[in-house]
Design a protein around this motif. Structure first.
Motif, short mmCIF file in Angstrom:
data_model
loop_
_atom_site.label_atom_id
_atom_site.label_comp_id
_atom_site.label_asym_id
_atom_site.label_seq_id
_atom_site.Cartn_x
_atom_site.Cartn_y
_atom_site.Cartn_z
N THR A 1 -30.02 4.82 2.02
CA THR A 1 -31.06 3.96 0.52
C THR A 1 -30.50 2.31 0.64
OG1 THR A 1 -31.74 5.59 -0.95
CG2 THR A 1 -31.23 3.22 -1.94
N GLU A 2 -31.80 1.41 0.68
CA GLU A 2 -31.13 -0.17 0.66
C GLU A 2 -31.76 -0.48 -1.07
OE1 GLU A 2 -33.06 -2.54 3.78
OE2 GLU A 2 -32.17 -0.77 5.23
N LEU A 3 -30.96 -1.41 -1.26
CA LEU A 3 -31.29 -2.31 -2.39
C LEU A 3 -30.64 -3.07 -2.75
CD1 LEU A 3 -28.89 0.16 -5.69
CD2 LEU A 3 -28.14 0.43 -3.30
N ILE A 4 -31.48 -3.83 -4.01
CA ILE A 4 -30.19 -5.39 -5.16
C ILE A 4 -30.04 -4.92 -5.69
CG2 ILE A 4 -30.84 -7.94 -5.76
CD1 ILE A 4 -33.21 -8.06 -4.00
N VAL A 5 -28.52 -5.37 -5.91
CA VAL A 5 -27.54 -5.05 -7.44
C VAL A 5 -27.65 -6.48 -7.72
CG1 VAL A 5 -25.67 -4.69 -8.42
CG2 VAL A 5 -26.38 -3.15 -5.93
N THR A 6 -27.81 -6.52 -8.77
CA THR A 6 -27.21 -8.31 -9.59
C THR A 6 -26.38 -7.80 -10.63
OG1 THR A 6 -30.09 -8.24 -9.17
CG2 THR A 6 -28.80 -9.85 -10.66
N ASN A 7 -25.80 -8.71 -10.43
CA ASN A 7 -24.49 -8.00 -11.73
C ASN A 7 -24.11 -8.38 -12.96
OD1 ASN A 7 -23.31 -10.93 -12.49
ND2 ASN A 7 -21.86 -10.61 -10.91
N VAL A 8 -24.18 -8.62 -13.85
CA VAL A 8 -24.11 -7.87 -15.39
C VAL A 8 -23.81 -9.22 -15.83
CG1 VAL A 8 -23.97 -4.77 -15.38
CG2 VAL A 8 -21.99 -6.43 -15.37
N SER A 9 -23.22 -10.13 -15.43
CA SER A 9 -22.87 -11.21 -16.65
C SER A 9 -24.23 -11.77 -16.07
CB SER A 9 -22.13 -11.06 -16.08
OG SER A 9 -21.86 -12.41 -14.50
N CYS A 10 -24.69 -11.61 -14.88
CA CYS A 10 -26.39 -12.70 -14.61
C CYS A 10 -26.98 -12.49 -15.87
CB CYS A 10 -26.09 -12.67 -13.69
SG CYS A 10 -27.96 -13.25 -12.84
N PHE A 11 -27.60 -11.08 -15.91
CA PHE A 11 -28.69 -10.22 -16.07
C PHE A 11 -28.08 -10.39 -18.34
CE2 PHE A 11 -30.82 -8.64 -13.60
CZ PHE A 11 -31.96 -8.82 -13.95
N ARG A 12 -26.46 -10.49 -18.01
CA ARG A 12 -26.29 -10.56 -19.69
C ARG A 12 -26.35 -12.43 -20.18
NH1 ARG A 12 -20.96 -9.04 -19.04
NH2 ARG A 12 -21.46 -7.54 -20.72
N SER A 13 -26.17 -13.51 -19.35
CA SER A 13 -26.84 -14.94 -19.68
C SER A 13 -28.03 -14.39 -19.74
CB SER A 13 -26.17 -15.37 -19.02
OG SER A 13 -25.58 -15.44 -17.92
N LEU A 14 -28.85 -14.38 -18.77
CA LEU A 14 -30.19 -14.16 -18.76
C LEU A 14 -30.47 -13.79 -19.99
CD1 LEU A 14 -30.70 -13.80 -15.31
CD2 LEU A 14 -31.44 -16.58 -16.41
N MET A 15 -30.48 -12.42 -20.58
CA MET A 15 -30.77 -11.96 -21.66
C MET A 15 -30.21 -12.26 -22.69
SD MET A 15 -29.88 -7.77 -20.91
CE MET A 15 -30.54 -7.50 -22.37
N LYS A 16 -29.28 -13.62 -23.09
CA LYS A 16 -29.17 -13.71 -24.18
C LYS A 16 -30.62 -15.41 -24.55
CE LYS A 16 -24.39 -13.12 -25.65
NZ LYS A 16 -23.03 -13.80 -24.69
N GLN A 17 -30.33 -16.00 -22.72
CA GLN A 17 -30.97 -17.40 -23.05
C GLN A 17 -32.57 -17.00 -23.69
OE1 GLN A 17 -28.62 -18.92 -20.02
NE2 GLN A 17 -30.40 -19.14 -19.24
N ASN A 18 -33.19 -15.74 -22.59
CA ASN A 18 -34.22 -15.36 -21.92
C ASN A 18 -34.97 -13.96 -22.64
OD1 ASN A 18 -36.56 -15.29 -20.92
ND2 ASN A 18 -36.71 -16.85 -19.31
N ILE A 19 -36.23 -14.42 -23.90
CA ILE A 19 -36.30 -13.45 -24.59
C ILE A 19 -37.42 -11.81 -23.24
CG2 ILE A 19 -38.38 -14.59 -25.52
CD1 ILE A 19 -37.25 -11.57 -27.28
#
Lengths: 239, 239
Positions: A109-127
């Motif tokens: 399998t090939e995949l893109i892993v985006t780290n959680v701290s990035c998603f944590r900030s994006l989720m906080k600042q962008n609904i």
């Protein structure tokens, strides 16, 4: 693990519908915290003991998401294939999710892993990002309910027949390279139960068995095992 | 069914965190499409054959959300109590949800039902409403995973012990007014299995049984049945 920033940007742009709601800085953050990763068939991507892995976008291959009990019994919840996203691998950023899952590569399998701290900030600042994550998780919910219904409400011959047909479609082959042990793990059952039912299917001329393979020889009859009205003999016997 | 616009507004304002993101017109729409409803213990609120019911906000009492198979076997997924919301009763507006559930009042219950067409428009025009619905649904997901783990991975004596303790806490009483049939339905098991295990508990001095009641007589020992490390005799015997 290879970082290919250019490719990654185009994949993220294509597969994440919230991309258009990100400003340039947010897009940059998402790209810089995303990594291309390859894993071999059978490799584990996540276990309860590890840190929260991140959001996974599958580019090629397939991941199997499952839960495991203390005594190593496994239940497959759902699979994530090409172009699909797994959010449960980032349960630490979804406070409503209080359960652990495991992930194994079903194929190379090939995949893109985006780290959680990035998603944590994006989720906080962008609904829109937050909403996307909850939406995808709700889709996983439906998959899990389907699996749960199968496990709890289908008789075992129906489940086994359904599983063999699904695997045959997925691998484009009437011959499945699998052990009874593997089938049992996927169906949350015991090897002995699977072996007994497979032998019954073999006697009925529905499958043929060999070391490490199960070959579907009568797809039509196997199909009659899976659904409600037209019940095959095997079920009558097994009731 | 009574409409009390003034009360309803204050309840909606208090319990729906997206309220502050609604404009005056949207607030008005939400209030006008919400109704106070009472239902008696044991009453059904929703079945597969009905239209999509709406979003439910429980003000008093408790609802039980469950799934049912063709042969009337039931699995309780989770319960929704005071101040909590059920979104699965409006699955027609959540396209990711592709399964059906049933709802029964566990106790005499008062709730606010908001109709689906109202939520459908609010979700479309206001991302905060959409996000709230998916967030609540994700919470239901966690509850369901907990139930699934219980059903699939606990031994039956652990599940029965856990159920009796939960019910005792919920009803503030050591004596539970319930039939073996009801317990079996709640645990997705058969009456015979429940009766056998209850009789075993009785012999061990953990409960006493009478027509229509189960009384917990040794709570401490019942608790040792439910959790991993300290296993009680009943489990050893039952393995």
């Amino acid at each position: 693990m290879t970082a290919e920033p250019l490719n990654i940007r185009s994949y993220l742009e294509k597969h994440y519908p919230f991309w258009e709601h990100l400003n340039a800085q947010e897009q940059e953050l998402l790209c810089s915290r995303s990594l291309l990763q390859s894993c071999r068939k059978g490799e584990f991507l996540y276990s309860n003991d590890d840190d929260c892995l991140g959001i996974l976008l599958v580019l090629k291959g397939q991941l199997r998401i499952f839960i495991q009990s203390g005594d190593t019994r496994e239940i497959t919840l759902f699979r994530v294939g090409n172009g699909q996203v797994c959010t449960l691998s980032a349960s630490c950023i979804i406070q409503e999710i209080t359960f652990d899952i495991q992930i194994e590569a079903d194929e190379d399998t090939e995949l893109i892993v985006t780290n959680v701290s990035c998603f944590r900030s994006l989720m906080k600042q962008n609904i829109y990002v937050e909403n996307y994550i909850y939406k995808e998780t709700t889709e996983h919910f439906s998959d899990v309910m389907w699996a749960m219904n199968q496990i709890l409400f289908s008789s075992f011959d129906q489940r086994l027949a359904g599983y063999l047909l699904d695997e045959s479609i997925r691998t484009h082959s009437a011959t499945l390279h699998t052990t009874h042990e593997q089938i049992a793990r996927n169906l949350g059952s015991a090897r002995e139960v699977v072996s007994r039912m497979l032998k019954y299917f073999e006697k009925e001329g529905i499958v043929s068995l060999a070391r490490g393979t199960v070959t579907i020889t009568d797809e039509k009859r196997l199909k009659t095992c899976t659904y409600g009205e037209k019940r095959c003999k095997c079920q009558e016997k097994n009731k």
